[in-house]
Design an enzyme around this catalytic site. Sequence first.
Site, PDB file in Angstrom:
ATOM      1  N   HIS A 265       0.843  -1.194   0.000  1.00 44.00           N
ATOM      2  CA  HIS A 265       0.000   0.000   0.000  1.00 44.00           C
ATOM      3  C   HIS A 265       0.874   1.239   0.000  1.00 44.00           C
ATOM      4  O   HIS A 265       1.969   1.215   0.576  1.00 44.00           O
ATOM      5  CB  HIS A 265      -0.915   0.008   1.239  1.00 44.00           C
ATOM      6  CG  HIS A 265      -2.072   0.948   1.117  1.00 44.00           C
ATOM      7  ND1 HIS A 265      -1.977   2.274   1.452  1.00 44.00           N
ATOM      8  CD2 HIS A 265      -3.338   0.759   0.659  1.00 44.00           C
ATOM      9  CE1 HIS A 265      -3.148   2.855   1.218  1.00 44.00           C
ATOM     10  NE2 HIS A 265      -3.984   1.964   0.746  1.00 44.00           N
ATOM     11  N   GLU A 320      -7.950  -4.998  -0.298  1.00 43.71           N
ATOM     12  CA  GLU A 320      -8.522  -5.688  -1.452  1.00 43.71           C
ATOM     13  C   GLU A 320      -8.512  -7.203  -1.276  1.00 43.71           C
ATOM     14  O   GLU A 320      -9.318  -7.898  -1.883  1.00 43.71           O
ATOM     15  CB  GLU A 320      -7.750  -5.308  -2.732  1.00 43.71           C
ATOM     16  CG  GLU A 320      -7.605  -3.836  -2.979  1.00 43.71           C
ATOM     17  CD  GLU A 320      -8.915  -3.136  -3.309  1.00 43.71           C
ATOM     18  OE1 GLU A 320      -9.975  -3.754  -3.109  1.00 43.71           O
ATOM     19  OE2 GLU A 320      -8.881  -1.989  -3.752  1.00 43.71           O
TER      20      GLU A 320
HETATM   21  N1  ACO Z   1       3.963  -7.655  -4.594  1.00 44.02           N
HETATM   22  C1  ACO Z   1       5.313  -7.742  -4.759  1.00 44.02           C
HETATM   23  N2  ACO Z   1       6.149  -6.705  -4.553  1.00 44.02           N
HETATM   24  C2  ACO Z   1       5.599  -5.547  -4.184  1.00 44.02           C
HETATM   25  C3  ACO Z   1       4.228  -5.393  -3.990  1.00 44.02           C
HETATM   26  C4  ACO Z   1       3.399  -6.495  -4.204  1.00 44.02           C
HETATM   27  N3  ACO Z   1       2.063  -6.441  -4.048  1.00 44.02           N
HETATM   28  N4  ACO Z   1       3.963  -4.112  -3.626  1.00 44.02           N
HETATM   29  C5  ACO Z   1       5.136  -3.481  -3.594  1.00 44.02           C
HETATM   30  N5  ACO Z   1       6.136  -4.350  -3.937  1.00 44.02           N
HETATM   31  C6  ACO Z   1       7.564  -4.066  -4.003  1.00 44.02           C
HETATM   32  C7  ACO Z   1       7.883  -3.349  -5.298  1.00 44.02           C
HETATM   33  O1  ACO Z   1       8.204  -4.254  -6.318  1.00 44.02           O
HETATM   34  C8  ACO Z   1       9.058  -2.477  -4.900  1.00 44.02           C
HETATM   35  O2  ACO Z   1      10.215  -3.267  -4.930  1.00 44.02           O
HETATM   36  P1  ACO Z   1      11.609  -2.678  -5.482  1.00 44.02           P
HETATM   37  O3  ACO Z   1      11.918  -1.517  -4.570  1.00 44.02           O
HETATM   38  O4  ACO Z   1      12.538  -3.827  -5.363  1.00 44.02           O
HETATM   39  O5  ACO Z   1      11.334  -2.236  -6.885  1.00 44.02           O
HETATM   40  C9  ACO Z   1       8.765  -2.116  -3.454  1.00 44.02           C
HETATM   41  O6  ACO Z   1       7.880  -3.137  -2.956  1.00 44.02           O
HETATM   42  C10 ACO Z   1       8.091  -0.771  -3.308  1.00 44.02           C
HETATM   43  O7  ACO Z   1       6.996  -0.675  -4.202  1.00 44.02           O
HETATM   44  P2  ACO Z   1       6.353   0.677  -4.713  1.00 44.02           P
HETATM   45  O8  ACO Z   1       5.858   0.499  -6.117  1.00 44.02           O
HETATM   46  O9  ACO Z   1       7.252   1.842  -4.456  1.00 44.02           O
HETATM   47  O10 ACO Z   1       5.137   0.837  -3.760  1.00 44.02           O
HETATM   48  P3  ACO Z   1       3.920   1.837  -3.974  1.00 44.02           P
HETATM   49  O11 ACO Z   1       3.655   2.484  -2.688  1.00 44.02           O
HETATM   50  O12 ACO Z   1       4.083   2.743  -5.129  1.00 44.02           O
HETATM   51  O13 ACO Z   1       2.784   0.793  -4.390  1.00 44.02           O
HETATM   52  C11 ACO Z   1       0.826  -0.436  -4.564  1.00 44.02           C
HETATM   53  C12 ACO Z   1       1.615   0.578  -3.718  1.00 44.02           C
HETATM   54  C13 ACO Z   1       0.539   0.132  -5.971  1.00 44.02           C
HETATM   55  C14 ACO Z   1      -0.523  -0.704  -3.881  1.00 44.02           C
HETATM   56  C15 ACO Z   1       1.640  -1.756  -4.672  1.00 44.02           C
HETATM   57  O14 ACO Z   1       1.924  -2.259  -3.389  1.00 44.02           O
HETATM   58  C16 ACO Z   1       0.954  -2.814  -5.544  1.00 44.02           C
HETATM   59  O15 ACO Z   1       1.079  -2.766  -6.771  1.00 44.02           O
HETATM   60  N6  ACO Z   1       0.190  -3.770  -4.903  1.00 44.02           N
HETATM   61  C17 ACO Z   1      -0.512  -4.767  -5.658  1.00 44.02           C
HETATM   62  C18 ACO Z   1      -1.847  -4.217  -6.186  1.00 44.02           C
HETATM   63  C19 ACO Z   1      -2.863  -3.997  -5.073  1.00 44.02           C
HETATM   64  O16 ACO Z   1      -3.075  -4.832  -4.216  1.00 44.02           O
HETATM   65  N7  ACO Z   1      -3.516  -2.805  -5.135  1.00 44.02           N
HETATM   66  C20 ACO Z   1      -4.547  -2.411  -4.163  1.00 44.02           C
HETATM   67  C21 ACO Z   1      -4.043  -1.344  -3.246  1.00 44.02           C
HETATM   68  S1  ACO Z   1      -5.226  -0.916  -2.007  1.00 44.02           S
HETATM   69  C22 ACO Z   1      -6.263   0.187  -2.736  1.00 44.02           C
HETATM   70  O17 ACO Z   1      -5.989   0.774  -3.758  1.00 44.02           O
HETATM   71  C23 ACO Z   1      -7.592   0.477  -2.118  1.00 44.02           C
END
Ligand code: ACO
Length: 384
Positions: A265, A320
């Site tokens: 998140h 989610e």
């Molecule tokens: N699975 C695997 N790795 C992940 C995940 C995940 N779900 N989420 C973050 N990471 C990793 C990224 O790959 C990144 O790794 P790196 O630094 O080696 O490249 C690191 O964690 C940081 O990720 P960011 O993209 O900077 O995190 P951000 O805060 O931008 O993303 C997000 C948040 C978009 C929700 C992300 O966690 C994601 O894509 N989750 C999966 C989709 C999801 O469940 N969305 C619903 C969110 S809740 C809502 O919207 C109501």
Amino acid sequence: MARLINAMATEQIEHKTDQRAYSPGLEGVLAGESSLGKVDGERGRLTYRGYPIEELVRAGTYAQVAELLWTGVWPDSAHLPTAPLPDPVVAALRALPPTAPPMDALRTATSVWGAINRPGWPPTVEQARALTALAPSALAAFARIRQGKAPIDPDPELELAGGFLYQLFGATPDPAAARALDAYFITGAEHGFNASTFTARVITSTQSDIASAVCGAIGAMKGPLHGGAPSEVVNQLHQIGSVEHAEKWLDDALDRGERLMGFGHRVYRAYDPRAAALRQVAEGMAGMADWLSLAVAVEDMALRKLAQRHPDRPLFTNVEYYAAAVLQGIGLPPDLFPATFALSRHAGWTAHVLEQAVANRLIRPDVRYVGPAERSLPGVGATR
Ligand code: ACO
């Protein structure tokens, strides 16, 4: 392409001459004040006007929560039935192709309602109630129309969640399913300055009307980075299929650099409190045992693997994951999940519209210019 590159090479680009602070995606920027929802990402806490989400889910209803958000007062009881659809809204829904995304149908219905009712400035609680009550009827009607079935009129005795299920399936809803959906609606009602809520506030800040603000919010929520994850969680669990396959499936997905749906998140650095509340709701639902035990086993494994691979980045379950469990348990088709999330967020969107209007200031930030420096058109040289 080569011409473009040559042109760029000879152009003088103004590059970062503006040294004011800039945060891509507005991350970490305070862009307003609100007394509605408080998201404490570090501690994994969420409150609406100070009341913790787990208490609201346990002891409240969506109608009470919506009134709390709109008026600031927790009512002893509240009744919010779905609203009848004006004929032009039904006609517009019938005119859409059956393949239209349900979010587009919802946005269209809101837009037509706005054109008919012309809600004026400033926005009112009555307008907020009307739009929140319209949305489930519109989504249910579209879901039936696309299957060649007739829309069903609201039952004024039912609350919003139960009324939506009645108008969707054409039968009196099971009280446990209606209660589970009501709990889901409570967890989705409000979440600070997320992208769709911020969009609604920007539109309101121009003194545009509440229907336009909600249309914009629905458009923002349609994007997969905001409202698309629960149906992806269902796909993910279908692909995994059984606990025995989970370990390999998760490793392969992470090795390919894929995101695990329902985890991580932008704000929470702890277990999402909405996920915890919805997990309890899912555990209380009949017929969920097999699916839920797979979901719980996969969650445990996924959390372990995410912690191993990202030791410096706390990655926990988000709302989610268990929203998917609840919506699937109720029997909603996965392609309705994003629009059902939008139904729940109507209370929060419209409460933010009201709050923005009370102390309105046009939201108009600056942008750092990084284009060509001032120059003359080709063949129109400066005569200075
Ligand atoms: N699975 C695997 N790795 C992940 C995940 C995940 N779900 N989420 C973050 N990471 C990793 C990224 O790959 C990144 O790794 P790196 O630094 O080696 O490249 C690191 O964690 C940081 O990720 P960011 O993209 O900077 O995190 P951000 O805060 O931008 O993303 C997000 C948040 C978009 C929700 C992300 O966690 C994601 O894509 N989750 C999966 C989709 C999801 O469940 N969305 C619903 C969110 S809740 C809502 O919207 C109501």
